[in-house]
Design a protein around this motif. Structure first.
Motif, PDB file in Angstrom:
ATOM      1  N   ILE A  27      29.385  32.098  35.601  1.00 53.60           N
ATOM      2  CA  ILE A  27      30.649  32.772  35.289  1.00 53.60           C
ATOM      3  C   ILE A  27      31.626  31.806  34.630  1.00 53.60           C
ATOM      4  CG2 ILE A  27      32.675  33.835  36.373  1.00 53.60           C
ATOM      5  CD1 ILE A  27      30.714  35.080  38.416  1.00 53.60           C
ATOM      6  N   ASP A  28      31.695  30.573  35.128  1.00 54.60           N
ATOM      7  CA  ASP A  28      32.590  29.571  34.548  1.00 54.60           C
ATOM      8  C   ASP A  28      32.207  29.266  33.094  1.00 54.60           C
ATOM      9  OD1 ASP A  28      33.994  29.390  36.907  1.00 54.60           O
ATOM     10  OD2 ASP A  28      32.985  27.559  37.593  1.00 54.60           O
ATOM     11  N   ALA A  29      30.912  29.188  32.815  1.00 55.08           N
ATOM     12  CA  ALA A  29      30.465  28.914  31.443  1.00 55.08           C
ATOM     13  C   ALA A  29      30.850  30.059  30.511  1.00 55.08           C
ATOM     14  CB  ALA A  29      28.954  28.692  31.418  1.00 55.08           C
ATOM     15  N   ALA A  30      30.677  31.300  30.986  1.00 54.09           N
ATOM     16  CA  ALA A  30      31.047  32.452  30.170  1.00 54.09           C
ATOM     17  C   ALA A  30      32.559  32.512  29.957  1.00 54.09           C
ATOM     18  CB  ALA A  30      30.545  33.733  30.825  1.00 54.09           C
ATOM     19  N   ARG A  31      33.329  32.216  30.997  1.00 53.43           N
ATOM     20  CA  ARG A  31      34.790  32.244  30.885  1.00 53.43           C
ATOM     21  C   ARG A  31      35.269  31.190  29.883  1.00 53.43           C
ATOM     22  NH1 ARG A  31      35.912  30.755  35.598  1.00 53.43           N
ATOM     23  NH2 ARG A  31      36.113  32.791  36.603  1.00 53.43           N
ATOM     24  N   SER A  32      34.716  30.009  29.967  1.00 52.16           N
ATOM     25  CA  SER A  32      35.110  28.934  29.054  1.00 52.16           C
ATOM     26  C   SER A  32      34.809  29.300  27.600  1.00 52.16           C
ATOM     27  CB  SER A  32      34.386  27.639  29.442  1.00 52.16           C
ATOM     28  OG  SER A  32      34.717  26.596  28.565  1.00 52.16           O
ATOM     29  N   HIS A  33      33.677  29.952  27.375  1.00 54.86           N
ATOM     30  CA  HIS A  33      33.273  30.327  26.014  1.00 54.86           C
ATOM     31  C   HIS A  33      34.108  31.484  25.476  1.00 54.86           C
ATOM     32  CE1 HIS A  33      30.771  32.417  22.982  1.00 54.86           C
ATOM     33  NE2 HIS A  33      30.373  31.191  22.656  1.00 54.86           N
ATOM     34  N   ASP A  34      34.380  32.487  26.326  1.00 54.13           N
ATOM     35  CA  ASP A  34      35.018  33.726  25.869  1.00 54.13           C
ATOM     36  C   ASP A  34      36.532  33.726  26.032  1.00 54.13           C
ATOM     37  OD1 ASP A  34      32.448  34.704  25.385  1.00 54.13           O
ATOM     38  OD2 ASP A  34      32.292  35.583  27.393  1.00 54.13           O
ATOM     39  N   ASN A  35      37.040  32.789  26.813  1.00 52.57           N
ATOM     40  CA  ASN A  35      38.476  32.691  27.072  1.00 52.57           C
ATOM     41  C   ASN A  35      39.013  33.913  27.832  1.00 52.57           C
ATOM     42  OD1 ASN A  35      40.843  31.151  26.997  1.00 52.57           O
ATOM     43  ND2 ASN A  35      41.625  32.260  25.208  1.00 52.57           N
ATOM     44  N   HIS A  36      38.184  34.509  28.649  1.00 52.09           N
ATOM     45  CA  HIS A  36      38.627  35.546  29.568  1.00 52.09           C
ATOM     46  C   HIS A  36      37.595  35.664  30.684  1.00 52.09           C
ATOM     47  CE1 HIS A  36      35.669  38.581  28.280  1.00 52.09           C
ATOM     48  NE2 HIS A  36      35.945  38.232  27.036  1.00 52.09           N
ATOM     49  N   ASN A  37      37.994  36.251  31.797  1.00 51.70           N
ATOM     50  CA  ASN A  37      37.087  36.395  32.932  1.00 51.70           C
ATOM     51  C   ASN A  37      35.964  37.367  32.592  1.00 51.70           C
ATOM     52  OD1 ASN A  37      38.371  34.661  34.769  1.00 51.70           O
ATOM     53  ND2 ASN A  37      39.846  36.230  35.334  1.00 51.70           N
ATOM     54  N   PRO A  38      34.713  36.984  32.828  1.00 50.44           N
ATOM     55  CA  PRO A  38      33.597  37.871  32.508  1.00 50.44           C
ATOM     56  C   PRO A  38      33.261  38.859  33.613  1.00 50.44           C
ATOM     57  CG  PRO A  38      32.744  35.766  33.230  1.00 50.44           C
ATOM     58  CD  PRO A  38      34.247  35.651  33.264  1.00 50.44           C
ATOM     59  N   LEU A  39      33.865  38.665  34.783  1.00 49.32           N
ATOM     60  CA  LEU A  39      33.618  39.545  35.918  1.00 49.32           C
ATOM     61  C   LEU A  39      34.963  39.945  36.499  1.00 49.32           C
ATOM     62  CD1 LEU A  39      30.925  40.491  37.306  1.00 49.32           C
ATOM     63  CD2 LEU A  39      31.407  38.820  39.090  1.00 49.32           C
ATOM     64  N   GLY A  40      35.167  41.242  36.708  1.00 44.92           N
ATOM     65  CA  GLY A  40      36.435  41.721  37.236  1.00 44.92           C
ATOM     66  C   GLY A  40      36.680  41.285  38.661  1.00 44.92           C
ATOM     67  N   GLU A  41      37.943  41.371  39.072  1.00 49.97           N
ATOM     68  CA  GLU A  41      38.324  40.875  40.393  1.00 49.97           C
ATOM     69  C   GLU A  41      37.596  41.599  41.516  1.00 49.97           C
ATOM     70  OE1 GLU A  41      42.525  39.862  42.454  1.00 49.97           O
ATOM     71  OE2 GLU A  41      42.100  41.994  42.234  1.00 49.97           O
ATOM     72  N   HIS A  42      37.452  42.921  41.395  1.00 45.23           N
ATOM     73  CA  HIS A  42      36.794  43.669  42.469  1.00 45.23           C
ATOM     74  C   HIS A  42      35.360  43.176  42.674  1.00 45.23           C
ATOM     75  CE1 HIS A  42      39.989  46.692  42.969  1.00 45.23           C
ATOM     76  NE2 HIS A  42      40.147  46.586  41.665  1.00 45.23           N
ATOM     77  N   LYS A  43      34.657  42.959  41.576  1.00 46.06           N
ATOM     78  CA  LYS A  43      33.270  42.489  41.674  1.00 46.06           C
ATOM     79  C   LYS A  43      33.229  41.053  42.210  1.00 46.06           C
ATOM     80  CE  LYS A  43      31.877  46.261  39.458  1.00 46.06           C
ATOM     81  NZ  LYS A  43      33.180  46.882  39.128  1.00 46.06           N
ATOM     82  N   TRP A  44      34.155  40.214  41.742  1.00 50.55           N
ATOM     83  CA  TRP A  44      34.189  38.827  42.198  1.00 50.55           C
ATOM     84  C   TRP A  44      34.435  38.749  43.702  1.00 50.55           C
ATOM     85  CZ3 TRP A  44      32.648  34.176  41.575  1.00 50.55           C
ATOM     86  CH2 TRP A  44      33.308  33.103  42.184  1.00 50.55           C
ATOM     87  N   LEU A  45      35.338  39.582  44.212  1.00 54.63           N
ATOM     88  CA  LEU A  45      35.605  39.560  45.647  1.00 54.63           C
ATOM     89  C   LEU A  45      34.437  40.122  46.443  1.00 54.63           C
ATOM     90  CD1 LEU A  45      39.379  40.551  45.737  1.00 54.63           C
ATOM     91  CD2 LEU A  45      38.370  38.312  46.174  1.00 54.63           C
ATOM     92  N   ASP A  46      33.686  41.061  45.851  1.00 51.37           N
ATOM     93  CA  ASP A  46      32.434  41.484  46.480  1.00 51.37           C
ATOM     94  C   ASP A  46      31.539  40.275  46.738  1.00 51.37           C
ATOM     95  OD1 ASP A  46      32.964  44.178  46.560  1.00 51.37           O
ATOM     96  OD2 ASP A  46      31.735  44.698  44.833  1.00 51.37           O
ATOM     97  N   LEU A  47      31.413  39.444  45.729  1.00 50.91           N
ATOM     98  CA  LEU A  47      30.533  38.271  45.811  1.00 50.91           C
ATOM     99  C   LEU A  47      31.023  37.280  46.858  1.00 50.91           C
ATOM    100  CD1 LEU A  47      29.717  37.322  42.098  1.00 50.91           C
ATOM    101  CD2 LEU A  47      28.068  37.858  43.887  1.00 50.91           C
ATOM    102  N   THR A  48      32.287  36.883  46.735  1.00 44.29           N
ATOM    103  CA  THR A  48      32.781  35.783  47.560  1.00 44.29           C
ATOM    104  C   THR A  48      33.001  36.193  49.005  1.00 44.29           C
ATOM    105  OG1 THR A  48      35.050  36.279  46.876  1.00 44.29           O
ATOM    106  CG2 THR A  48      33.837  34.631  45.596  1.00 44.29           C
ATOM    107  N   ALA A  49      33.282  37.487  49.232  1.00 43.69           N
ATOM    108  CA  ALA A  49      33.544  37.949  50.601  1.00 43.69           C
ATOM    109  C   ALA A  49      32.301  38.484  51.281  1.00 43.69           C
ATOM    110  CB  ALA A  49      34.633  39.019  50.587  1.00 43.69           C
ATOM    111  N   GLY A  50      31.170  38.512  50.561  1.00 43.37           N
ATOM    112  CA  GLY A  50      29.952  39.045  51.140  1.00 43.37           C
ATOM    113  C   GLY A  50      30.068  40.518  51.464  1.00 43.37           C
ATOM    114  N   HIS A  51      30.775  41.258  50.612  1.00 44.26           N
ATOM    115  CA  HIS A  51      31.025  42.677  50.865  1.00 44.26           C
ATOM    116  C   HIS A  51      29.743  43.483  50.803  1.00 44.26           C
ATOM    117  CE1 HIS A  51      32.711  46.753  49.977  1.00 44.26           C
ATOM    118  NE2 HIS A  51      33.583  46.340  50.876  1.00 44.26           N
ATOM    119  N   ASP A  52      29.582  44.423  51.731  1.00 49.28           N
ATOM    120  CA  ASP A  52      28.423  45.313  51.710  1.00 49.28           C
ATOM    121  C   ASP A  52      28.562  46.334  50.589  1.00 49.28           C
ATOM    122  OD1 ASP A  52      27.367  44.052  53.924  1.00 49.28           O
ATOM    123  OD2 ASP A  52      28.343  45.419  55.343  1.00 49.28           O
TER     124      ASP A  52
END
Length: 294
Positions: free
Chosen positions: A21-46
């Motif tokens: 994700i960091d590599a894509a963000r650096s290349h595209d100059n914007h977040n490649p994954l939305g906040e809702h999806k990112w919090l799914d990942l980091t919070a271990g959401h079911d």
């Protein structure tokens, strides 16, 4: 290329996907994954399914999240592995997962899309759906809109306001695929984010309780404020509170040193879009959801 379907992201894999994700963000100059999806990942959401494409380490990732009205899909591909069919293959495999889970309506979100994404969607049978506009205005603004009589403004108070705010938010955004049907856990995850500051979460109250809110988010690294979410209790929509909350948020961000305010608004919400244009907002870019019923 190796593909793996995952329903639980272990710490090591999370680190590798974060690097992607960091590599894509650096290349595209914007977040490649939305906040809702990112919090799914980091919070271990079911309730989400990930599809990882490996070439040694992860070079592509598709994230499927289930919500009340169907599925949300977002895809990240490493800049060195684009234009080789990987994004299309990840979308195809994600749709197969949806089918295996009983099907449903799918929103495939693309941030700042171009003709390539229209062509990809066409090959997979997806159609253009929602257009989400990112609109911005310079700060400060030269507008004054007083609060309606009997309404006052204060900061959100953790430990006091959660339940009442959730009630107003869920009624204001009933049926909205991202903002509706929040629960205490959803709110708590946002409140644990490094950017959260209750002083930036403006609550309008009257004798009956919370009448509306303007939750602002400050990106201090670029002096940019964001209206994270703004809403009015549906029972109080006729009192003109929305415009007053908008201006109060803009004034708050200007006082905090922000030079610009941006927000997202659905192109189909012409009433809200007209209000923002009246206050000087103009389009910066747009994101698009391609849809299909599986």
């Amino acid at each position: 290329m190796k593909y793996e379907v995952v329903r639980n992201i272990e710490p090591g894999l999370l680190d590798a996907i974060t690097a992607l994700i960091d590599a894509a963000r650096s290349h595209d100059n914007h977040n490649p994954l939305g906040e809702h999806k990112w919090l799914d990942l980091t919070a271990g959401h079911d309730g989400f399914v990930g599809i990882v494409a490996y070439e040694g380490s992860p070079v592509g990732y598709a994230h499927l999240s289930r919500h009340a009205s169907g599925w949300g899909l977002e895809v990240v591909v490493h800049p060195d592995h684009r234009n080789a069919g990987l994004e299309e293959e990840l979308v195809r495999r994600a749709l197969e997962v949806v089918a295996s889970e009983g099907g449903g309506h799918v929103h495939f979100w693309v941030f700042q899309p171009d003709d390539v994404h229209d062509e990809l969607a066409g090959r997979l049978g997806l159609k253009r759906g929602r257009e989400l506009l990112h609109v911005c205005v310079p700060l400060p603004v030269d507008y004054e809109v007083p609060l309606p009589p009997g309404v006052s403004l204060r900061a959100f108070e953790p430990g006091r306001d959660e339940d009442a705010w959730l009630d107003v938010n869920n009624r204001a955004f009933a049926g909205h695929p991202e903002q509706g049907a929040w629960d205490a856990e959803t709110l708590e995850r946002r409140m644990k984010e490094p950017w959260f500051d209750p002083d930036d979460f403006l609550i309008a109250t009257d004798d009956a309780g919370i009448a509306g809110f303007n939750w602002t988010k400050l990106h201090r690294d670029r002096d940019e404020g964001e209206i994270y979410v703004i809403g009015v209790d549906p029972d109080r929509k006729a009192i003109g509170l929305g415009k007053a909350l908008l201006v109060a948020g803009l004034e708050h961000m200007a006082r905090k040193g922000m030079h610009t305010c941006c927000l997202y608004v659905d192109e189909a919400n012409q009433q809200a879009l007209a209000m923002y244009e009246k206050f000087g907002f103009s389009e910066d870019h747009r994101d698009r959801a391609y849809t299909i019923d599986v």
